[in-house]
Design a protein around this motif. Structure first.
Motif, PDB file in Angstrom:
ATOM      1  N   THR A 182      32.959  91.703 120.947  1.00 61.14           N
ATOM      2  CA  THR A 182      33.185  92.050 119.912  1.00 61.14           C
ATOM      3  C   THR A 182      32.578  93.730 119.878  1.00 61.14           C
ATOM      4  O   THR A 182      31.769  93.931 120.307  1.00 61.14           O
ATOM      5  CB  THR A 182      32.765  91.136 118.462  1.00 61.14           C
ATOM      6  OG1 THR A 182      31.525  91.882 118.834  1.00 61.14           O
ATOM      7  CG2 THR A 182      32.825  89.995 119.415  1.00 61.14           C
ATOM      8  N   ILE A 183      33.059  93.932 118.303  1.00 59.95           N
ATOM      9  CA  ILE A 183      32.196  95.945 117.925  1.00 59.95           C
ATOM     10  C   ILE A 183      30.658  95.228 117.782  1.00 59.95           C
ATOM     11  O   ILE A 183      30.015  96.287 117.875  1.00 59.95           O
ATOM     12  CB  ILE A 183      33.150  95.890 116.749  1.00 59.95           C
ATOM     13  CG1 ILE A 183      32.426  97.829 116.629  1.00 59.95           C
ATOM     14  CG2 ILE A 183      32.746  95.368 115.470  1.00 59.95           C
ATOM     15  CD1 ILE A 183      33.613  98.483 117.663  1.00 59.95           C
ATOM     16  N   TYR A 184      29.955  93.930 117.606  1.00 61.30           N
ATOM     17  CA  TYR A 184      28.414  93.882 117.370  1.00 61.30           C
ATOM     18  C   TYR A 184      27.737  94.132 118.930  1.00 61.30           C
ATOM     19  O   TYR A 184      26.805  94.137 118.802  1.00 61.30           O
ATOM     20  CB  TYR A 184      28.713  92.715 116.689  1.00 61.30           C
ATOM     21  CG  TYR A 184      29.443  93.117 115.291  1.00 61.30           C
ATOM     22  CD1 TYR A 184      28.480  93.850 114.784  1.00 61.30           C
ATOM     23  CD2 TYR A 184      30.073  92.732 115.194  1.00 61.30           C
ATOM     24  CE1 TYR A 184      29.185  94.405 113.309  1.00 61.30           C
ATOM     25  CE2 TYR A 184      31.018  92.474 114.250  1.00 61.30           C
ATOM     26  CZ  TYR A 184      30.384  93.495 112.760  1.00 61.30           C
ATOM     27  OH  TYR A 184      30.514  93.511 111.689  1.00 61.30           O
ATOM     28  N   GLY A 185      28.352  93.601 120.144  1.00 60.92           N
ATOM     29  CA  GLY A 185      27.878  93.273 121.457  1.00 60.92           C
ATOM     30  C   GLY A 185      26.467  94.795 121.441  1.00 60.92           C
ATOM     31  O   GLY A 185      28.221  95.936 122.322  1.00 60.92           O
ATOM     32  N   VAL A 186      26.475  94.446 122.540  1.00 62.16           N
ATOM     33  CA  VAL A 186      24.970  95.330 123.203  1.00 62.16           C
ATOM     34  C   VAL A 186      25.888  95.759 124.526  1.00 62.16           C
ATOM     35  O   VAL A 186      25.467  94.955 125.517  1.00 62.16           O
ATOM     36  CB  VAL A 186      23.955  95.675 123.696  1.00 62.16           C
ATOM     37  CG1 VAL A 186      23.110  96.124 123.771  1.00 62.16           C
ATOM     38  CG2 VAL A 186      23.475  95.188 121.566  1.00 62.16           C
ATOM     39  N   ARG A 187      26.894  96.773 124.925  1.00 58.26           N
ATOM     40  CA  ARG A 187      27.345  96.543 126.080  1.00 58.26           C
ATOM     41  C   ARG A 187      26.252  97.056 127.039  1.00 58.26           C
ATOM     42  O   ARG A 187      26.571  97.643 128.279  1.00 58.26           O
ATOM     43  CB  ARG A 187      28.457  97.723 126.132  1.00 58.26           C
ATOM     44  CG  ARG A 187      29.354  97.581 125.156  1.00 58.26           C
ATOM     45  CD  ARG A 187      30.617  98.453 124.243  1.00 58.26           C
ATOM     46  NE  ARG A 187      31.517  97.798 123.944  1.00 58.26           N
ATOM     47  CZ  ARG A 187      31.355  96.023 122.576  1.00 58.26           C
ATOM     48  NH1 ARG A 187      30.809  96.503 122.394  1.00 58.26           N
ATOM     49  NH2 ARG A 187      32.844  96.696 122.522  1.00 58.26           N
TER      50      ARG A 187
END
Length: 263
Positions: A182-187
């Motif tokens: 998701t856009i909130y995941g720490v990549r």
């Protein structure tokens, strides 16, 4: 004199700008393979082959030109009666399974106990070929891990445990099965939990840098767990959601106080 409406309007603008500032995510936090045009694209990727682990379910089938000769080296097919049904369900493939025990052994027909835990698939096939050739000529041996799976947790669209049909899967493929982060995941800090010979290891991977392709964790092993942690915006949002009632009450109180002051 500044009107009450102007003050409230300016306060609203400031709050909006503050939220917009803290919720912005930079390109370097979101985009994958950011240095793909650098040296990483010129490097040879690491080779990978799955190793056999305790609790693996293996399908091993031995065949020869004369099927009768290979029968003693294969598990016998067992007839199973389905609950509530009278007909017999026969499944030769499902009954050709060997469970690798906690010490890494399987009990193979004719040959006996074999220690295969920690060996690669190629090594196991070669060992079986050497042992069985003593009894029969030119055996053909097929081996496959039947319970290969990985688990994806955290900030992905569809977290869950995913069976893997092949014996070769990458971290990116596993994330794709979970429909990506998701856009909130720490990549930049994806956790991979891996167990080898009963010992768990905890490893971090940054998928915003293309050179992770050459890391030992680009290819996954059976039973790997991938965890994507939430970023600060998600954590702060969760905190806001939990304390929404308090925040609303405090905000209302502040607005009331401001209104009284500017009257």
């Amino acid at each position: 004199m500044i009107s009450k409406k102007n003050i409230l309007f300016k306060i609203g603008i400031l709050l909006f700008l503050a939220l917009a500032f803290f919720s912005c995510a930079s390109r370097k936090d979101i985009v994958y393979y950011q240095n793909i045009d650098g040296t990483a694209s010129k490097e040879k990727t690491n080779s990978y082959e799955v190793t056999i682990q305790p609790d693996d379910l293996l399908m091993i089938i031995v065949s020869t030109e004369d099927p009768e000769i290979a029968i003693p080296f294969n598990l016998k097919t067992v007839s199973v009666v389905s609950p509530g049904k009278q007909d017999l369900v026969r499944g030769a493939e499902s009954n050709q399974l060997y469970l690798v025990d906690s010490a890494g052994f399987i009990d193979f027909p004719v040959i006996g106990k074999l220690k295969i835990g920690g060996m690669t698939r190629t090594e196991v096939l070669q060992m079986l070929q050497d042992r069985i050739t003593v009894y029969i000529k030119n055996p053909v041996i097929n081996l496959r891990i039947m319970n290969f799976k990985v688990s994806v947790q955290g900030e992905v669209v569809f977290p869950g445990t995913y069976p893997v049909n092949s014996e070769r899967i990458t971290l990116i493929e596993a994330l794709a099965m979970a429909k990506d982060l998701t856009i909130y995941g720490v990549r930049k800090n994806i956790l991979i939990i891996r167990e080898v010979n009963g010992i768990k290891s905890y490893n971090r991977v940054d998928i915003t840098k293309a050179d992770f392709i050459n890391s030992p964790y680009y290819y996954l092993t059976q039973n790997d767990v991938i965890y994507v942690e939430p970023n600060k915006n998600r954590i702060n949002g969760a905190a806001i959601g939990t304390n929404a009632g308090i925040i609303i009450s405090v905000t209302s109180l502040l607005i009331t106080l401001i209104t009284l002051i500017v009257k």
